[in-house]
Design an enzyme around this catalytic site. Sequence first.
Site, PDB file in Angstrom:
ATOM      1  N   SER A 267      -3.492  35.855  -0.671  1.00 18.21           N
ATOM      2  CA  SER A 267      -4.284  35.328   0.439  1.00 18.21           C
ATOM      3  C   SER A 267      -5.189  36.440   0.959  1.00 18.21           C
ATOM      4  O   SER A 267      -4.720  37.539   1.258  1.00 18.21           O
ATOM      5  CB  SER A 267      -3.364  34.850   1.570  1.00 18.21           C
ATOM      6  OG  SER A 267      -2.485  33.850   1.113  1.00 18.21           O
TER       7      SER A 267
ATOM      8  N   CYS B 155       2.080  30.121   6.696  1.00 11.09           N
ATOM      9  CA  CYS B 155       1.895  30.910   5.478  1.00 11.09           C
ATOM     10  C   CYS B 155       3.128  31.768   5.249  1.00 11.09           C
ATOM     11  O   CYS B 155       3.626  32.411   6.189  1.00 11.09           O
ATOM     12  CB  CYS B 155       0.653  31.795   5.580  1.00 11.09           C
ATOM     13  SG  CYS B 155       0.335  32.753   4.070  1.00 11.09           S
TER      14      CYS B 155
ATOM     15  N   ASP C  49      -0.034  27.550   3.254  1.00 15.61           N
ATOM     16  CA  ASP C  49      -0.357  28.451   2.144  1.00 15.61           C
ATOM     17  C   ASP C  49       0.956  29.181   1.863  1.00 15.61           C
ATOM     18  O   ASP C  49       1.227  30.239   2.422  1.00 15.61           O
ATOM     19  CB  ASP C  49      -1.459  29.428   2.564  1.00 15.61           C
ATOM     20  CG  ASP C  49      -1.865  30.378   1.441  1.00 15.61           C
ATOM     21  OD1 ASP C  49      -1.300  30.264   0.333  1.00 15.61           O
ATOM     22  OD2 ASP C  49      -2.726  31.246   1.675  1.00 15.61           O
TER      23      ASP C  49
ATOM     24  N   TRP D 115       4.535  30.085  -0.831  1.00 16.59           N
ATOM     25  CA  TRP D 115       4.987  30.415  -2.178  1.00 16.59           C
ATOM     26  C   TRP D 115       6.499  30.489  -2.189  1.00 16.59           C
ATOM     27  O   TRP D 115       7.145  30.618  -1.147  1.00 16.59           O
ATOM     28  CB  TRP D 115       4.378  31.741  -2.626  1.00 16.59           C
ATOM     29  CG  TRP D 115       4.672  32.874  -1.699  1.00 16.59           C
ATOM     30  CD1 TRP D 115       5.778  33.670  -1.676  1.00 16.59           C
ATOM     31  CD2 TRP D 115       3.846  33.333  -0.616  1.00 16.59           C
ATOM     32  NE1 TRP D 115       5.688  34.600  -0.669  1.00 16.59           N
ATOM     33  CE2 TRP D 115       4.513  34.418  -0.001  1.00 16.59           C
ATOM     34  CE3 TRP D 115       2.597  32.944  -0.116  1.00 16.59           C
ATOM     35  CZ2 TRP D 115       3.990  35.114   1.086  1.00 16.59           C
ATOM     36  CZ3 TRP D 115       2.083  33.636   0.970  1.00 16.59           C
ATOM     37  CH2 TRP D 115       2.763  34.702   1.554  1.00 16.59           C
TER      38      TRP D 115
END
Length: 695
Positions: free
Chosen positions: A453, A647, A692, A694
């Site tokens: 990012s 995020c 966003d 992971w």
Amino acid sequence: MAQLDTLDLIVLVALLVGTAAYFTKGTYWAVPKDPYATSFANANGAKAGKTRNILEKMDESGKNAVVFYGSQTGTAEDYASRLAKEGSSRFGLKTMVADLEDYDYENLDTFPEDKVAMFVLATYGEGEPTDNAVDFFEFITGDDVSFSGGSGADDKPLSNMKFVAFGLGNNTYEHYNALVRKVNTALVKLGAQRISAAGEGDDGAGTMEEDFLAWKEPMWTELAEKMNLEEREAVYEPIFGITEREDMSPSTNEVYLGEPNKNHLEGTSKGPYNSHNPYIAPIVESREVFTVKDRNCLHMEIDVSGSNLTYQTGDHIAVWPTNAGKEVDRFLDILGLLDRRHSVISVKGLDPTARVPFPTPTTYDAAIRYHMEICGPVSRQFVASLAAFAPDEASKAEMARLGEDKEYFREMVSNQYLNIAQVLERVSESKWTSVPFSIMIESIQKLQPRYYSISSSSLVQKTKISITAVVEEIRVPGAKPNIVKGVTTNYLLALKQKQHGDPDPDPHGLTYAITGPRNKYDGCHVPVHVRHSNFKLPSDPSKPIIMVGPGSGVAPFRGFIQERAAQAKAGEKVGKTLLFYGCRKPSQDFLYKDEWEMYKQALGDSFELFTAFSRETDQKVYVQQRLSEQAALVNELLQQKSNFYVCGDASNMAREVNTMLGQIISNQRGLSPEKGEEIVKSMRSSNQYQEDVWS
């Protein structure tokens, strides 16, 4: 008869030599070839040739099975290649692999009933198709879909098409395996005949590989029955032929030493820069932002001026890594290639639709260092395929056991995060010199760019991109080695060390070829490209925003707040801006601590920072708890249509924040928990809630 003069004799000899060359095909003077180079392979990694008509391509190359893939990181492409290889070796299918973006789809209504289409589809982001699958997805799921024969959806135009489907997803995301589900529904609606149930692999649960293996066996059984296929003993049939080029050396101009394409090889790199063509960007600043010795977090500034690369706040930057020298040496050594590491090789597809995954001619070292994911996870299927090339019977039996016994494989390989060279070392101390290099190219995924990012604002620094990256490591108790190091972040750490004066950086004992092929990255350069994202600030800066980003998850929010501070300084009205940030201890890993104070001065009361420190006291505090403590304020801003951003870690933090937000809404508004969850889902659908994340 006239006497032959000297010129006549020369011409006659030349003709004789040429005739001999033609009929012997180089038998007597050819350079040594891979022993499997003469075997014709049916499975492959395909690329479009002269046509975008997939049926024309299949007919030209004599194929009766196509494996389409939609892949963002290369994993789906890898599974597609494995399916194609297995279909060929076990069942005699004439298979090809096809990138979805390389073909058109209007003529799928003419797909013959004696052929089969396979779809291996990864779901990207919030239920979105991967970049290479966007056009296919929009076409096949469109309301006004129309095919070459003029038929529409109601005419069941795909009634002749047989298909199978496998999806790659992550259950920590709300739209788990959305792509394969939607494509499956669309194909069936259009009349296509699905063979066996659509499979779904779950990366979030760590079961992707076993999900794939469990799905494919009943699929093959049903497909064999439908298409009258007979199973045979699987024998390795190479996709690529490897030729060692004794007529070339690494100094030969046309030999690729890690360059990604011809322009880079010739020193004439030019845009557009993208996922196939990186920009070699200078690192203009790098620094450590943690204050502890045993952990690292890097802040880097990448200069993209003059490249025509552009980004918007919230986008991602892709870094193209190289493998650590230690692991390259290990891989070469176990295969008995150390003394031939700089030998030049040409790699050629043995099938008209095969695609070599990197440019050639190259060297063993360059292929392994720059193009092969040699530190990636190992599959049971791959291990089993190497048993035939074991140096002795005991090793062969051990490889077979690892390939067949999933619990034993989990204990000995997966749980210890071993790469393929480490597996071979564990199984036998002898060198695995019989393993053909072709099977390694075919079975090891292509080394992929890593995405980060962007932690800067394009409004503030248009041509300079910031990266915030924690240097990755996984500690495995009892394993040897017990620390697994991240490929790309340690590469970046080495670059940072070099920029700060270390002539021979070796972070954690790892060395990297940081000057790149032919020293083209010298002076601290790194190959990059930009990937655009939907993770965006509202177009109206007066709209309030709420951000949740613990650890390096704060990266895009640094860019968001940097932008809002600049807008405030320019006299624009900026809405309420909340940031929930967490780390272990403020004295160790509080990222950008001083910057937040600077942004506070620019934004005034519109900016509020809420911190959660998990190891400051005996009582661990996390961002979701701070969110709960500010429930009234959060709800008030949401009712003002505030955007909500998350995020970071998908598996725990993001999921718990999602749950907490539903609870806040239901409690603050006097609604049922179910209604709170429904509102959160609606926020996601309208893009008011953005992630966003992971795993």
